[in-house]
Scaffold this active site. Structure first.
Site, PDB file in Angstrom:
ATOM      1  N   GLU A 165       1.158  -1.869   0.212  1.00  0.00           N
ATOM      2  CA  GLU A 165      -0.262   0.150   0.006  1.00  0.00           C
ATOM      3  C   GLU A 165       0.862   1.531   0.002  1.00  0.00           C
ATOM      4  OE1 GLU A 165      -3.490   0.428   2.691  1.00  0.00           O
ATOM      5  OE2 GLU A 165      -4.365  -1.694   1.893  1.00  0.00           O
ATOM      6  N   GLU A 370      -5.620  -8.412   0.318  1.00  0.00           N
ATOM      7  CA  GLU A 370      -6.964  -7.936   1.958  1.00  0.00           C
ATOM      8  C   GLU A 370      -7.524  -7.827   0.760  1.00  0.00           C
ATOM      9  OE1 GLU A 370      -4.497  -4.723   4.463  1.00  0.00           O
ATOM     10  OE2 GLU A 370      -2.934  -5.619   3.634  1.00  0.00           O
TER      11      GLU A 370
HETATM   12  C1  BGP Z   1      -4.416  -2.143   5.343  1.00  0.00           C
HETATM   13  C2  BGP Z   1      -3.123  -2.561   5.176  1.00  0.00           C
HETATM   14  C3  BGP Z   1      -3.344  -3.627   6.299  1.00  0.00           C
HETATM   15  C4  BGP Z   1      -4.034  -3.912   7.885  1.00  0.00           C
HETATM   16  C5  BGP Z   1      -5.805  -3.212   6.918  1.00  0.00           C
HETATM   17  C6  BGP Z   1      -7.108  -2.713   7.291  1.00  0.00           C
HETATM   18  O1  BGP Z   1      -4.628  -1.200   4.845  1.00  0.00           O
HETATM   19  O2  BGP Z   1      -2.902  -2.985   4.069  1.00  0.00           O
HETATM   20  O3  BGP Z   1      -1.636  -3.453   7.598  1.00  0.00           O
HETATM   21  O4  BGP Z   1      -4.780  -2.754   8.891  1.00  0.00           O
HETATM   22  O5  BGP Z   1      -5.489  -1.974   6.318  1.00  0.00           O
HETATM   23  O6  BGP Z   1      -6.702  -1.828   8.661  1.00  0.00           O
HETATM   24  P1  BGP Z   1      -7.542  -1.324   9.612  1.00  0.00           P
HETATM   25  O7  BGP Z   1      -6.288  -2.361  10.841  1.00  0.00           O
HETATM   26  O8  BGP Z   1      -6.972   0.240   9.739  1.00  0.00           O
HETATM   27  O9  BGP Z   1      -8.605  -1.961   9.879  1.00  0.00           O
END
Ligand code: BGP
Length: 470
Positions: A165, A370
């Site tokens: 990201e 993800e």
């Molecule tokens: C993405 C990241 C992850 C994870 C996910 C969920 O942007 O790559 O590392 O954190 O988001 O985000 P959050 O934990 O803020 O809900």
């Protein structure tokens, strides 16, 4: 498009799940690991810090056995640069190498494909103190670090991801915490950092191909589709502005090795264009990813900018993630999609659309690295976690992946966030994503026991049936 013939998931589809080092490992200063920016940045004191996290560093064998029981075909994790080369450059730390060797060997022993991210937000703090990504020396440091990983683990890791990201890091720098003093970098600095990361990434992809001809490597960008709020032409332009500046511009550079036209105009118009050294354009062209990885959570809906400060608003009330930019776009509401309790849009059909658009644009296989729903899962008195909302969310998204496959998009695999509960950067353990519950609170570590959630049994059946039982 409604198809008359169902399109099954292909054999070899990578049913997986994801984590990242700083969110799962803990052991933040053990066995020679140095501090990363995550360890040194300011975060809310109300939520869990990253020092122990899910204690995966000490329990990785137990965790991989659970992943094997879940039936995972792939596990996407990240390697902490600070464990491998604590000084950022130079000496390699044998204890850090031993940890990832143990993890990777255990994955391979269970037939789980390791998918390793080189860098997931956790730049060594010592490099940050020397200017971080704004300093061109970090490019060489990253290439050396990647060379070290390819020679250490290239025999047993076939899938690599470069930078997780990069668009989040550049567009929402506060998303991973604020530097001491609380002031995020300027936009000018961020776009210079972006340029250096792109140069580093291009060289690392080329290096991977030279050192490991059988391996595959690609970028992992937070990718999504934008809808215009109305069929008003100005809304459509604003949605296109943001889809391009937020997503395509990063992937265009990674895949085609050149700046997107609109992106470059935006940067030059606002005095944000990075300084380019001689030879940079040729370096960017070296990067030829084998696949594109996307992190998909939600879509956004966009209206024409009003050209004033009212264009800017906090995403779902989170002051670290500001949306909207005067003269570019403003965020709008979409009455046709759902929302999580954290205000994140839930839009499974948007995943199909995003997959189609990404493939049409790049003609590369796509790995979903993800996708998931964060929720304050609760351990019941009978020892169960009834996360039926997670099952619904994932089922609906997998159905859309299947439709995208029917559309002809070569989706390599699906790795939802997250394999096991991890620290959510802003909401700690109040917002969980895993198939496996980690028994700890924000500050009370309890026993860190692993407990299978309801979604664990469900995903197990999905994988065992190669997506036929949803
Ligand atoms: C993405 C990241 C992850 C994870 C996910 C969920 O942007 O790559 O590392 O954190 O988001 O985000 P959050 O934990 O803020 O809900």
């Amino acid at each position: 498009m409604i198809y008359q013939q169902p399109s099954p998931f292909p054999a070899g589809f990578l049913w997986g799940a994801s984590t990242s080092a700083y969110q799962v490992e803990g052991a933040w200063n053990e066995d020679g690991k140095s501090a990363s920016v995550i360890d040194m940045y300011q975060h809310s004191a109300d939520t869990a810090d990253f020092t122990v996290a899910s204690d995966h560093y000490h329990r990785c064998i137990e965790d991989v056995r659970l992943f094997a029981e879940l039936g995972l075909k792939a596990y996407r994790f990240s390697i902490a640069w600070t464990r491998i080369i604590p000084g950022g450059t130079g000496e390699v730390n044998p204890a850090g190498v031993a940890f990832y060797r143990r993890l990777i060997d255990e994955l391979n022993r269970h037939g789980i494909e390791p998918i390793a991210t080189l860098y997931h937000f956790d730049l060594p703090w010592c490099l940050q103190q020397q200017g971080g990504w704004e300093n061109r020396a970090t490019i060489d440091a990253f290439v050396d670090y990647a060379r070290t990983l390819f020679s250490l683990f290239g025999d047993s890791v076939r899938h690599w991801l470069t930078i997780n990201e990069q668009n989040t890091l550049i567009l929402h720098p506060g998303a991973v915490g604020l530097p001491p003093g609380g002031v995020p970098p300027t936009a000018k600095s961020l776009w210079q950092q972006n340029h250096h990361m792109m140069l580093a990434q291009a060289q690392v992809m080329a290096l991977c191909h030279r050192m490991l001809p059988a391996a595959k490597i690609g970028p992992a960008i937070n990718t999504t589709s934008m809808y215009p709020e109305h069929c008003k032409p100005e809304d459509a332009i604003a949605a296109h502005n943001w889809e391009t500046l937020r997503g395509w511009s990063f992937l265009d550079l990674a895949v085609h090795g050149r700046y997107n036209m609109l992106h470059w105009r935006y940067l030059t118009d606002r005095g944000l264009a990075p300084d380019m050294a001689e030879g940079d354009a040729a370096i960017l062209l070296q990067g030829k990813p084998d696949y594109v990885a996307i992190n998909y959570y939600s879509t956004a809906t966009i209206a024409a900018s009003r050209g004033d400060a009212s264009d800017v608003s906090a995403r779902a009330g989170d002051q670290q993630i500001m949306l909207g930019e005067p003269g570019v776009y403003r965020a709008a509401e979409n009455p046709f999609v759902g929302k999580t309790r954290y205000g994140w849009v839930v839009d499974p059909v948007g995943l199909r659309l995003t997959l189609r658009k990404t493939y049409e644009r790049y003609h590369l296989p796509i790995l979903i690295t993800e996708n998931g729903i964060g929720a304050p899962d609760e351990l019941q008195a009978d020892g169960t976690i009834a996360d039926d909302y997670r099952i619904d969310f994932l089922r609906q998204h997998i159905q859309q992946v299947q439709l995208a496959l029917a559309d002809g998009v070569p989706v390599m695999g699906y790795c939802p966030w997250s394999a096991i509960d991890v620290v959510s950067t802003h909401q700690g353990y109040g917002k969980r994503y895993g198939f496996v519950y980690v028994n700890r609170g924000e500050h009370d570590l309890k026993d860190l026991r692993r407990i299978r959630k309801q979604s664990f049994g469900w995903y197990q059946r999905v994988i065992a049936s190669n997506g036929q039982t949803l």
